[in-house]
Design an enzyme around this catalytic site. Structure first.
Site, PDB file in Angstrom:
ATOM      1  N   ASN A  13       7.376   4.350   8.824  1.00  0.00           N
ATOM      2  CA  ASN A  13       7.099   5.075  10.056  1.00  0.00           C
ATOM      3  C   ASN A  13       8.284   4.781  10.973  1.00  0.00           C
ATOM      4  OD1 ASN A  13       6.167   6.185  12.420  1.00  0.00           O
ATOM      5  ND2 ASN A  13       4.670   4.569  12.835  1.00  0.00           N
ATOM      6  N   LYS A  15       9.185   6.058  13.742  1.00  0.00           N
ATOM      7  CA  LYS A  15       8.949   6.172  15.187  1.00  0.00           C
ATOM      8  C   LYS A  15      10.105   6.954  15.847  1.00  0.00           C
ATOM      9  CE  LYS A  15       6.305   1.985  14.766  1.00  0.00           C
ATOM     10  NZ  LYS A  15       5.643   0.871  15.414  1.00  0.00           N
ATOM     11  N   HIS A  98      -1.724   7.295  15.378  1.00  0.00           N
ATOM     12  CA  HIS A  98      -1.030   6.011  15.493  1.00  0.00           C
ATOM     13  C   HIS A  98      -1.365   5.375  16.841  1.00  0.00           C
ATOM     14  CE1 HIS A  98       2.118   3.032  15.881  1.00  0.00           C
ATOM     15  NE2 HIS A  98       2.164   3.043  14.556  1.00  0.00           N
ATOM     16  N   GLU A 100       0.356   3.944  18.953  1.00  0.00           N
ATOM     17  CA  GLU A 100       1.280   4.271  20.058  1.00  0.00           C
ATOM     18  C   GLU A 100       0.933   5.633  20.657  1.00  0.00           C
ATOM     19  OE1 GLU A 100       4.819   3.539  17.811  1.00  0.00           O
ATOM     20  OE2 GLU A 100       4.320   1.401  17.817  1.00  0.00           O
ATOM     21  N   GLU A 170      -4.127  -0.632  11.005  1.00  0.00           N
ATOM     22  CA  GLU A 170      -3.060  -1.254  11.780  1.00  0.00           C
ATOM     23  C   GLU A 170      -3.638  -1.967  12.996  1.00  0.00           C
ATOM     24  OE1 GLU A 170       0.938   0.779  10.790  1.00  0.00           O
ATOM     25  OE2 GLU A 170       0.094   1.742  12.541  1.00  0.00           O
ATOM     26  N   GLY A 176       4.732  -4.246  15.669  1.00  0.00           N
ATOM     27  CA  GLY A 176       6.005  -4.480  16.350  1.00  0.00           C
ATOM     28  C   GLY A 176       6.064  -5.807  17.082  1.00  0.00           C
ATOM     29  N   SER A 216       3.857  -5.240  11.343  1.00  0.00           N
ATOM     30  CA  SER A 216       4.821  -6.290  11.008  1.00  0.00           C
ATOM     31  C   SER A 216       4.826  -6.638   9.515  1.00  0.00           C
ATOM     32  CB  SER A 216       4.581  -7.539  11.856  1.00  0.00           C
ATOM     33  OG  SER A 216       4.716  -7.219  13.235  1.00  0.00           O
TER      34      SER A 216
HETATM   35  P1  PGA Z   1       5.779  -2.448  12.589  1.00  0.00           P
HETATM   36  O1  PGA Z   1       5.083  -1.029  12.861  1.00  0.00           O
HETATM   37  O2  PGA Z   1       5.923  -2.584  11.083  1.00  0.00           O
HETATM   38  O3  PGA Z   1       7.103  -2.382  13.291  1.00  0.00           O
HETATM   39  O4  PGA Z   1       4.869  -3.492  13.144  1.00  0.00           O
HETATM   40  C1  PGA Z   1       4.073  -0.559  12.029  1.00  0.00           C
HETATM   41  C2  PGA Z   1       3.559   0.763  12.537  1.00  0.00           C
HETATM   42  O5  PGA Z   1       3.494   0.932  13.759  1.00  0.00           O
HETATM   43  O6  PGA Z   1       3.226   1.659  11.758  1.00  0.00           O
END
Ligand code: PGA
Length: 255
Positions: A13, A15, A98, A100, A170, A176, A216
Site C-alpha cells: 500500500n 499511500k 483504510h 487513514e 490493521e 506506520g 508495521s
Molecule cells: P505500515 O502501513 O506498514 O507503514 O504500518 C500499513 C498500512 O497502512 O497498510
C-alpha cells in the site's frame, strides 16, 4: 479448509508516495526479486501512477491495485474515481476503508460498504481494511469494533461475492508507528474475523477468505506473523517502498 489452501497475498500500500516515474523504477526493481513467488503479489499505488504501474508490470506476476474508488458510476463527485475508470486501465484490486481514509477523510462503515459493493459489481477485488484504535483496544472492545466493521462493511455482500473479497486486519495503533501487533495478537483478531465471517456466511465461505495483517509488517517480522494459521498475508505500507524489503516479505509468504 486449512491455511495452505487459501491464497496468500502480499500487497503493498504505497499511500501518497512515488510519482509515475518513481513507480516504474520501483516496480522494475521489485519484479525480478518476486518473479518466483508462491503467493499473490500486488502493488496498490496512487491513481496517477496506475497506468505507468500497469505498463511496468506487464508480463510479470505483479498485480496492480488502487487505493480507493467511488461507488457511483459517474457524476458530480469532484476528485473521485469510479470503478469503471479503474477497470479500464487494468486495475484488479482496490484498498477500501483504510484507517487513514476513515481518520482523515470521513470514511464511514456505510461508505466503505457502498464502495465495496460497487467494486465487486465492477469485477474489482476489494481489500477491505478493519482495525481498532489504541483507545478501543485499551477499553477491551477490540472484538466489538471488529465485529461491527465486518458486519457493516460487508452488508449485502453475497457469499458468491465474498470469494473476491480480501480482508486486511490493521490495528490502527500499529500503522506506520513501528509498533507491530505480536503474532499472537494478530492471530487472535484474524481468527475472530474468520469466526464472524462464519457466522454471517458459513464456515466453508469463511475458511476460503484471505485475511491479511497490516501495521508495521516488515522483512524482520513477516516470518513470525505469517506463520500464524489465520494470517494469510500482509498489507504493507512503509516496507513496500523498498524493493528488497518488500521482496523479503513476499519470500516469507511463499514458504
Ligand atoms: P505500515 O502501513 O506498514 O507503514 O504500518 C500499513 C498500512 O497502512 O497498510
Amino acid at each position: 479448509m486449512d491455511k495452505a489452501k487459501r491464497k496468500a497475498i502480499i500487497a503493498g500500500n504505497w499511500k501518497m508516495n512515488k510519482t509515475p516515474k518513481e513507480a516504474t523504477a520501483l516496480l522494475k526493481a521489485i519484479a525480478p526479486l518476486v518473479a518466483d513467488a508462491d503467493c499473490e503479489v500486488i502493488a496498490c499505488v496512487p491513481y496517477v501512477d496506475l497506468a505507468a504501474a500497469i505498463e511496468a508490470t506487464a508480463g510479470t506476476n505483479i498485480k496492480i491495485g488502487a487505493e480507493n474508488c467511488h461507488w457511483a458510476e459517474s457524476g458530480a463527485f469532484t476528485g473521485e474515481i469510479s470503478t469503471g475508470m479503474l477497470k479500464e486501465v487494468g486495475v484488479e484490486y482496490v484498498v477500501l476503508g483504510h484507517s487513514e481514509r476513515r481518520q482523515y477523510f470521513g470514511e464511514t462503515d456505510e461508505t466503505v460498504n457502498k464502495r465495496t459493493k460497487a467494486a465487486l459489481a465492477a469485477g474489482l477485488k476489494p481489500i477491505v481494511c478493519v482495525g481498532e484504535l489504541l483507545w478501543e483496544r485499551e477499553c477491551n472492545i477490540t472484538e466489538e469494533v471488529i465485529a461491527r466493521q465486518i458486519k457493516l462493511d460487508l452488508w449485502d455482500v453475497t457469499e458468491e461475492e465474498l470469494k473476491n473479497v480480501v480482508i486486511a486486519y490493521e490495528p490502527v495503533w500499529a500503522i506506520g508507528t513501528g509498533k507491530t501487533a505480536t503474532s499472537d495478537q494478530a492471530e487472535e483478531v484474524c481468527a475472530f474475523i474468520r469466526a464472524q465471517l462464519a457466522k454471517l456466511y458459513n464456515q466453508d465461505a469463511a475458511d476460503a477468505v484471505t485475511i491479511q495483517y497490516g501495521g508495521s509488517m516488515n522483512d524482520g517480522n513477516a516470518d513470525e506473523l505469517l506463520s500464524k494459521v489465520n494470517v494469510d498475508g500482509g498489507l504493507i505500507g512503509g516496507a513496500s517502498l523498498v524493493a528488497e524489503k518488500f521482496a523479503a516479505i513476499v519470500k516469507a509468504a511463499s514458504k
